[in-house]
Design a protein around this motif. Structure first.
Motif: not given
Length: 91
Positions: A8-22
């Motif tokens: 789902p799009k929300e999960q993709l956005v959440a994973q991208l945000e987590n990747g950028v934060i890390l």
């Protein structure tokens, strides 16, 4: 294996945000560590210079003066040694 198109799009956005934060946290951690390393190294160098100052160097005559005053082989002997060494290296 789950493909990106199936998530789902929300999960993709959440994973991208987590990747950028890390990524940002990792870069910041390395930057802070290297900055501390530079300053601590400079501080240790300053402390070492205060504890063990360098001794003044003794005055030594230049090699040209030493070579001129010391008895040396004649130029012919030196040239003969160079020719012999060159011939030996070609064998």
């Amino acid at each position: 294996m789950v493909f990106l198109a199936q998530l789902p799009k929300e999960q993709l956005v959440a994973q991208l945000e987590n990747g950028v934060i890390l990524t940002i946290l990792g870069i910041a951690t390395v930057f802070v560590f290297l900055t501390l390393l530079v300053f601590l190294t400079k501080a240790m160098s300053a402390i070492a210079r205060k504890i063990a100052p360098q001794k003044p160097k003794a005055v030594v005559s230049s090699p040209a003066v030493v070579a001129a005053s010391a008895p040396s082989a004649s130029e012919a002997d030196i040239a003969a040694a160079i020719v012999a060494a060159f011939a030996k290296s070609k064998e």
